[in-house]
Motif scaffolding. Structure first.
Motif, mmCIF file in Angstrom:
data_model
loop_
_atom_site.group_PDB
_atom_site.id
_atom_site.type_symbol
_atom_site.label_atom_id
_atom_site.label_comp_id
_atom_site.label_asym_id
_atom_site.label_seq_id
_atom_site.Cartn_x
_atom_site.Cartn_y
_atom_site.Cartn_z
ATOM 1 N N UNK A 1 12.573 -45.849 -10.132
ATOM 2 C CA UNK A 1 11.934 -44.728 -9.448
ATOM 3 C C UNK A 1 10.425 -44.730 -9.640
ATOM 4 N N UNK A 2 9.950 -45.241 -10.762
ATOM 5 C CA UNK A 2 8.508 -45.275 -11.011
ATOM 6 C C UNK A 2 7.767 -46.154 -10.014
ATOM 7 N N UNK A 3 8.493 -47.009 -9.302
ATOM 8 C CA UNK A 3 7.874 -47.889 -8.307
ATOM 9 C C UNK A 3 8.131 -47.402 -6.883
ATOM 10 N N UNK A 4 8.775 -46.256 -6.726
ATOM 11 C CA UNK A 4 9.158 -45.779 -5.396
ATOM 12 C C UNK A 4 8.281 -44.617 -4.941
ATOM 13 N N UNK A 5 8.470 -44.248 -3.655
ATOM 14 C CA UNK A 5 7.825 -43.079 -3.069
ATOM 15 C C UNK A 5 8.891 -42.192 -2.445
ATOM 16 N N UNK A 6 8.467 -41.013 -2.000
ATOM 17 C CA UNK A 6 9.423 -40.047 -1.479
ATOM 18 C C UNK A 6 10.151 -40.566 -0.249
ATOM 19 N N UNK A 7 9.480 -41.386 0.578
ATOM 20 C CA UNK A 7 10.143 -41.850 1.797
ATOM 21 C C UNK A 7 11.277 -42.828 1.504
ATOM 22 N N UNK A 8 11.392 -43.289 0.239
ATOM 23 C CA UNK A 8 12.526 -44.128 -0.128
ATOM 24 C C UNK A 8 13.827 -43.333 -0.164
ATOM 25 N N UNK A 9 13.727 -41.984 -0.115
ATOM 26 C CA UNK A 9 14.921 -41.148 -0.045
ATOM 27 C C UNK A 9 15.468 -41.046 1.373
ATOM 28 N N UNK A 10 14.715 -41.517 2.359
ATOM 29 C CA UNK A 10 15.180 -41.461 3.743
ATOM 30 C C UNK A 10 14.348 -40.511 4.578
ATOM 31 N N UNK A 11 14.545 -40.594 5.909
ATOM 32 C CA UNK A 11 13.733 -39.821 6.850
ATOM 33 C C UNK A 11 13.948 -38.326 6.679
ATOM 34 N N UNK A 12 15.209 -37.901 6.565
ATOM 35 C CA UNK A 12 15.518 -36.472 6.483
ATOM 36 C C UNK A 12 14.861 -35.829 5.268
ATOM 37 N N UNK A 13 14.974 -36.476 4.117
ATOM 38 C CA UNK A 13 14.444 -35.899 2.886
ATOM 39 C C UNK A 13 12.931 -35.987 2.822
#
Length: 211
Positions: free
Chosen positions: A88-100
């Motif tokens: 998760x430390x390498x991710x961004x919010x859009x990695x949760x998908x379009x809806x989220x």
């Protein structure tokens, strides 16, 4: 920071900076700047306590910057979403998908909380149902600087609701069957009683007995 005893005999946390005067003969003198960091110490302690509370929370909690970068996720958030904290430390919010990610940016722009956004993820052969709440965090000037994302696993709740629904359905079917049986038994009992009376009143009538 360094700890010093002040004139009142109290230990205070201070930050020390020095500046030296240098000439051809070497260092002629040094100025020391001392800043008390009591507020800083309190902040650090509060931050440590807050993280300890977040780590033991039964809900998944993540904090994302206004640019969508991960600031913090607790162990539950990582477990529910199926990703490690290091990932998760390498991710961004859009990695949760379009809806989220859309709900995330909507909460920032509207300055309001957005709750009950549902999504599902695949973990092995199992599909998990998740619910997300997005709560913007503001500065003193009421500018959103980050968003707290609250994540819950609804799979067990949904399974329990399905079991309850099936139980209610079976109960309704049972009541319907009992009602139908009651409605059928009443006319049949009336007909059988009437035929019994006919047979008793005309016992020698062959047609009546046969009927």
């Amino acid at each position: 920071p360094y700890s010093f005893k002040n004139v009142h005999g109290e230990f205070v946390l201070v930050n020390v900076q020095t500046s030296s005067f240098v000439s051809g003969a070497g260092i002629e003198g040094t100025i020391m700047f001392v800043e008390e960091l009591t507020d800083y110490e309190r902040f650090v302690r509060l931050e440590t306590q807050a993280i300890q509370i977040l780590e033991v929370a039964v809900q998944g909690i993540g904090i994302f910057s206004s640019e969508g970068k991960v600031i913090y996720v607790n162990d539950t958030f990582a477990r529910i979403t199926g990703q490690s904290k290091e990932t998760w430390n390498t991710k961004r919010i859009y990695d949760l998908g379009v809806t989220l990610s859309s709900a995330f940016y909507d909460s920032l722009q509207s300055h309001t909380s957005i709750r009950g956004i549902t999504d599902s993820i695949k973990k092995g052969d199992e599909t998990r149902s998740l619910s997300y709440d997005f709560l913007p965090i503001f500065t003193e000037s009421q500018e959103p600087i980050s968003v707290l994302v609250w994540c819950r696993d609804l799979t067990a709740d949904l399974e329990w609701q399905m079991i309850r629904h099936q139980a209610d359905l079976f109960q309704s079917l049972s009541q319907m069957a009992a009602s139908m049986a009651h409605e059928v038994r009443n006319p049949m009992a009336s007909v059988l009683g009437f035929l019994q009376l006919l047979r008793e009143s005309r016992p020698d009538d062959v047609k009546v007995v046969g009927y």
